[in-house]
Design a protein around this motif. Structure first.
Motif, mmCIF file in Angstrom:
data_model
loop_
_atom_site.group_PDB
_atom_site.id
_atom_site.type_symbol
_atom_site.label_atom_id
_atom_site.label_comp_id
_atom_site.label_asym_id
_atom_site.label_seq_id
_atom_site.Cartn_x
_atom_site.Cartn_y
_atom_site.Cartn_z
ATOM 1 N N PHE A 106 9.741 5.776 9.652
ATOM 2 C CA PHE A 106 8.736 4.840 9.147
ATOM 3 C C PHE A 106 7.790 5.544 8.178
ATOM 4 O O PHE A 106 7.478 5.028 7.104
ATOM 5 N N ALA A 109 9.986 6.517 4.904
ATOM 6 C CA ALA A 109 10.628 5.433 4.161
ATOM 7 C C ALA A 109 9.637 4.342 3.775
ATOM 8 O O ALA A 109 9.625 3.889 2.629
ATOM 9 N N ILE A 110 8.809 3.905 4.712
ATOM 10 C CA ILE A 110 7.929 2.762 4.433
ATOM 11 C C ILE A 110 6.588 3.238 3.872
ATOM 12 O O ILE A 110 6.157 2.795 2.813
ATOM 13 N N ALA A 114 8.190 3.357 0.048
ATOM 14 C CA ALA A 114 8.085 1.947 -0.324
ATOM 15 C C ALA A 114 6.921 1.729 -1.285
ATOM 16 O O ALA A 114 6.912 0.786 -2.060
ATOM 17 N N ILE B 196 5.013 -6.250 7.638
ATOM 18 C CA ILE B 196 6.035 -5.249 7.313
ATOM 19 C C ILE B 196 7.401 -5.912 7.213
ATOM 20 O O ILE B 196 8.157 -5.682 6.266
ATOM 21 N N THR B 197 7.718 -6.782 8.199
ATOM 22 C CA THR B 197 9.026 -7.436 8.186
ATOM 23 C C THR B 197 9.181 -8.318 6.955
ATOM 24 O O THR B 197 10.222 -8.307 6.301
ATOM 25 N N GLY B 199 7.724 -8.004 4.115
ATOM 26 C CA GLY B 199 7.905 -7.133 2.957
ATOM 27 C C GLY B 199 9.332 -6.646 2.837
ATOM 28 O O GLY B 199 9.929 -6.652 1.759
ATOM 29 N N LEU B 200 9.924 -6.256 3.991
ATOM 30 C CA LEU B 200 11.287 -5.746 3.953
ATOM 31 C C LEU B 200 12.276 -6.851 3.599
ATOM 32 O O LEU B 200 13.233 -6.628 2.842
ATOM 33 N N VAL B 201 12.032 -8.074 4.135
ATOM 34 C CA VAL B 201 12.940 -9.194 3.808
ATOM 35 C C VAL B 201 12.842 -9.528 2.324
ATOM 36 O O VAL B 201 13.860 -9.786 1.660
ATOM 37 N N ALA B 203 12.094 -7.419 -0.027
ATOM 38 C CA ALA B 203 12.803 -6.359 -0.734
ATOM 39 C C ALA B 203 14.303 -6.604 -0.692
ATOM 40 O O ALA B 203 15.005 -6.437 -1.695
ATOM 41 N N LEU B 204 14.791 -7.042 0.472
ATOM 42 C CA LEU B 204 16.226 -7.322 0.617
ATOM 43 C C LEU B 204 16.644 -8.434 -0.339
ATOM 44 O O LEU B 204 17.677 -8.343 -1.017
#
Lengths: 376, 230
Positions: A106, A109-110, A114, B196-197, B199-201, B203-204
């Motif tokens: 974390f 990477a984040i 990121a 966070i989730t 943001g990651l989605v 990005a995906l």
């Protein structure tokens, strides 16, 4: 950075210039404290370092490849290694292996990549990873080892490994506790050890003090625990804090970090802690304990001063340290968490860009109209 | 009024202009209710119902509206629909209604619904508006559900825990437990986990879009080189 010959502009400052060199110097300055940690708390720190270094470097390597950089950067800026070392020291010594790895992934990477990688991250990666784990798994993240002399003989490598991987955990913890008692029995403080600890791991002094706080019982709690130089726990934390202080001073002497941030941070902490203690000694801990226990010196010299997330300018650095100190003391004395380094660092990091803009100095020859200075 | 229009509306709602991932509307319920898959699904269904019906009604009355006070009229229509949904949920799924609490009522102020009303329903025919409402609602629900599944899985090790409160006894068949709750990462269920989730989605989604674009470019390039070779 580049190896071609060229003449730089006027202020010729013979300084440590390469990022990798700075990061590695910081790691070297941490070595004495790590050795003391090993002596007082056993093999846990070694495996923490091992897991953190491996998972951080692997994550960093994969992401560097994905972003199309060369793997040379792993050594050239060494920032992933520093993040790993800071996180390894901050984590409890016998953290379960999967938590250590999740925290490192974390952090790298984040929290770092990121946001754009080294130099662009808003938050300190190690503290980001630490807070992630602290919120995710509150229980294992508050189980620290009690300080015992020669603890590397009690919390041995095989025991530490089995506890980290949760194989026969209870038995190994019990064996370590028994050995610790045998070692400590030759000393005068055997009784205190038995009276205070019923296991080798447990809540830290700060956590216990936090529990006493609502009862306004802190002063008598300190008396019961005999937290002065005759107490081994206090002695151990004092030694480790002093080593952090020494390492920090060495970094200041070598001009790796700026003295303003730690100085203003520590002064703010001392002032607020003293005022609180003077007003209500039954509710708040004395200043010396605020400095000794927890990660106060570690945070002041090694975490707050991270060149990416701190404010480099003279006035800005002072303001940065003061804000960090205020948040730190607010959380410790009035908040819900016993230690506050990680949270105060992250919150202050969030303020850093604003501080940086507001304390921008007027360039020589520029107009003194405020609008011209604060532009951009 | 060709078929192309309708497929475009569906494509926009589900992917190209997905309200959750591209327009980033309705973030408040998206982040607050997606801590378990069940609450996410329930709120999603409520949004689909309100959004499609409000789009339909507003499109039907769009020519009677007074321009200056149109937003107020939208809000009245939407609030009436939300009240219906709220009362229905309170009657048939009381446990779930308690869990969702304020967020059902907050659908009234959800930007997606007023946004679609203003951007689409006020300018298009009832059938198109209904389709747009459905597509946007489903697109939003899919994002909500994806977030809910990821967060519940990481945070508690389960998927669709308590679905029987929403669907009745059948819901129990969908409940999956992968690992014990105490091994989960609590942060996923808490508010920071939502950001966070999401943001990651996001990005995906951008990653997939970039992949498609590059593929298209490559196809174009190979086509042009073929032509030049000929």
């Amino acid at each position: 950075m580049s190896h071609t010959l060229y003449q730089e502009g006027a202020p010729h400052d013979a300084n440590v210039s390469s990022t990798g060199k700075i990061m590695r110097l910081v790691i070297y300055a941490l070595v004495p404290a790590i050795i003391a940690h090993f002596y007082f708390f056993g093999w846990g720190i070694v495996f923490n370092l091992l897991f953190c270094l491996i998972s951080s470097l692997v994550t960093e390597g994969i992401i560097l490849k994905l972003r199309g950089h060369s793997l040379n950067r792993l050594w050239r800026d060494s920032s992933a290694a520093l993040t790993a070392v800071i996180l390894a020291i901050a984590l409890p010594p016998l953290t379960p292996w999967y938590l250590t790895i999740i925290g490192c992934v974390f952090a790298i990477a984040i929290v770092k990549h990121a946001f754009g990688g080294l130099g662009h991250n808003i938050f300190n990666p190690a503290m980001g990873g630490f807070v992630f784990l602290l919120i995710s798994a509150p229980l294992p993240m508050t189980e620290y080892i009690e300080a015992v002399p020669n603890n590397y003989l009690n919390v041995t490598a095989p025991r530490a490994i089995s506890i980290i991987f949760n194989i026969n955990k209870e038995q190994n913890l019990y064996n370590a506790y028994n050995d610790a008692y045998k070692h400590v029995i030759t000393r005068d403080d055997a009784d205190t050890f038995m009276a205070n600890f019923d296991a080798i791991t447990g809540a830290t002094f700060l956590i216990d003090a936090k529990h006493e706080q609502p009862k306004n019982n802190v002063y008598s709690f300190i008396k019961v625990r005999m937290m002065d130089l005759s107490n081994y726990t206090f002695f151990a934390h004092l030694v480790i804090s002093s080593l952090f202080l020494l390492g920090g001073i060495a970094l200041i002497v070598f001009k790796v970090i700026d003295f303003r941030i730690p100085l203003s941070f520590l002064l703010t902490v001392i002032i607020i802690a003293s005022i609180c203690y003077e007003i209500a000694p039954n509710t708040y801990l004395p200043t010396l304990y605020h400095l000794t226990f927890g990660a106060t010196f570690f945070g002041a010299f090694f975490i707050l001063t991270d060149p990416v997330t701190a404010v480099p300018k003279p006035i800005g650095a002072v303001i940065f340290g003061i804000i960090a100190g205020i948040i730190f003391m607010l959380i410790r004395n009035f908040g819900g968490y016993p230690d506050a380094v990680a949270f105060s660092v992250l919150l202050t990091n969030a303020c850093a860009p604003l501080i940086s803009i507001l304390t921008k100095r007027r360039e020589f020859g520029a107009k003194s109209h405020p609008g011209d200075i604060y532009e951009r | 009024m060709s078929l192309q229009d309708y497929t475009d509306i569906i494509k926009d709602g589900l992917w190209k202009k997905n309200p959750g991932l591209v327009q980033l509307l309705g973030l408040c319920p998206l982040l607050a209710v997606s801590n378990t898959a069940t609450t996410a699904l329930a709120l999603g269904v409520a949004v689909i119902a309100v959004l499609s019906l409000s789009n339909l009604l507003i499109s039907l009355v769009r020519k009677l509206l007074i321009q200056e006070i149109r937003i107020i009229i939208y809000v009245v229509i939407i609030a009436a629909l939300v009240t219906c949904v709220q009362l229905l949920m309170e009657a048939y799924t009381p446990l779930l209604y308690q869990k969702l609490g304020l967020y059902i009522a907050l659908i009234v102020t959800n930007c997606i619904i007023i946004g679609r009303a203003e951007m689409f329903a006020a300018k298009n025919s009832p059938l198109k508006s209904l389709l747009d409402g459905l597509a946007n609602g489903v697109g939003f629900t899919l994002v909500l559900l994806l977030l809910g599944i990821i967060r519940e899985l990481i945070g508690q090790g389960t998927i669709f825990m308590g679905l029987d409160e929403f669907l009745g006894p059948i819901g129990n068949y969908f409940t999956i437990r992968l690992f014990e709750a105490d091994k989960g990462l609590l942060i996923a269920v808490l508010p920071p986990g939502a950001f966070i989730t999401l943001g990651l989605v996001l990005a995906l989604k951008n990653f997939i879009d970039n992949g498609f674009e590059q593929k298209k470019k490559r196809v174009k390039k190979s086509n042009t080189t073929d032509i030049s070779n000929q």
